[in-house]
Design a protein around this motif. Structure first.
Motif: not given
Length: 323
Positions: A257, A261, A274, A280, A283-284
């Motif tokens: 991940y 990014l 992303v 997103r 993922v963050e």
């Protein structure tokens, strides 16, 4: 008060008992083999660990095998069946040509047939082995639900249903939804790529003549993309050339991940996570919190393992052949 004839009471009771029995057989259970094959877990874990010591690519291959099996006809080990003169099987479909290490499952099955003959399904062996390769690589451990049966149908043409490395987020969401898996499951299970390796053919289109405007996919970090070009010269005479899908390829962690990014997603489908607001934020969150990723990955793997096939199953004597 009128009496009800005994036969009208008896038949509903029998129907209820048969229905209950059928439902109970269909349910997966963590302790399914506790009485019939108590040494199951140790035999599979030892087999997988020994194979991984001799070939460090085994963990990624077993995990991918589980994904590709469950996505076609449910988790029924149909990916293990060999092609015949009259049928081209899943393992010989284009997306599965690079799925390897079937011998590990064969080895575990052979040992289990000696310890507890004709008890453990090949489908359950794959599910347990997938959990074991994640755990031995530093990832989470979870209780695998068991009781799957092995499918009798395997068709190479069905592999076209597997998510492709060039899918966008909407296509990924749709593909996972067909298996009863949500958006978060999709992003979470994509994290299995932390153990992944890809051949150049799956991403080389991003590196040259990408569009009329960009030679390289602009979503890629430039330095990373140039490195991939060196790994994948064009034309490539090395069919084994490729790239690991994160920077800690032998360790199950959340680096996948963090790489996304940073613009270092190898697959276009990975990098798309992303670019879309629906994915997103997940993922963050996983890039920040590895423990959260581990917890959700274990949960999503259980859900994936619950994807069931249709039709009657069996416990194969040999994983490559129907009984």
């Amino acid at each position: 008060m009128a009496l009800v004839p005994a036969k009208f009471i008896f038949f509903p009771i029998i129907f209820f008992l048969l229905t209950s029995l059928s439902l109970s057989k269909a349910e997966l259970q963590p302790n399914y083999y506790d009485q019939t094959c108590p040494q199951l877990e140790k035999i599979i874990a030892d087999t997988v660990l020994n194979a991984s010591k001799h070939d460090p690519k085994v963990p990624a291959r077993i995990l991918r095998m589980f994904f590709h099996d469950c996505f076609i006809r449910g988790c029924d080990a149909s990916i293990l069946l060999d092609s015949t003169a009259t049928n081209k099987a899943e393992k010989d479909g284009p997306p599965n040509i690079s799925v390897r290490s079937f011998y590990v499952i064969d080895d575990a099955k052979a040992k289990l047939e000696k310890a507890c003959p004709h008890i453990v399904s090949c489908a359950d062996i794959i599910a347990i082995a997938a959990r074991d390769v994640v755990a031995m690589s530093g990832g989470p451990y979870w209780k695998v639900l068991k009781g799957r049966k092995d499918g009798k149908v395997s068709k190479a043409s069905d592999t076209s249903a597997l998510p492709a490395p060039f899918f966008n987020v909407s296509q990924l969401i749709q593909s996972f939804a067909k298996r009863g898996l949500g958006v978060k499951d999709m992003v979470t299970l994509s994290g299995g790529h932390t153990l992944g390796f890809s051949h150049c053919s799956s991403f080389v289109a991003r590196l040259r003549n990408f569009s009329s405007v960009h030679d390289i996919d602009p979503r890629l970090d430039t330095e990373f993309a140039l490195g991939l070009r060196k790994q994948c010269p064009k034309p490539s005479n090395n069919g084994d050339a490729g790239q690991f899908l994160d920077s800690t390829a032998s360790v199950f962690d959340n680096d996948y991940y963090r790489q996304l990014l940073a613009g270092k997603g190898v697959f276009s489908s990975d990098q798309s996570l992303v670019d879309d607001s629906r994915t997103r934020w997940i993922v963050e969150a996983y890039a920040r919190d590895q423990s959260l990723f581990f917890k959700e990955f274990a949960s999503s793997m259980v859900k994936l393992g619950n994807v069931r096939g249709s039709g009657d199953g069996e416990v194969r004597l040999h994983c490559r052949l129907k009984n």
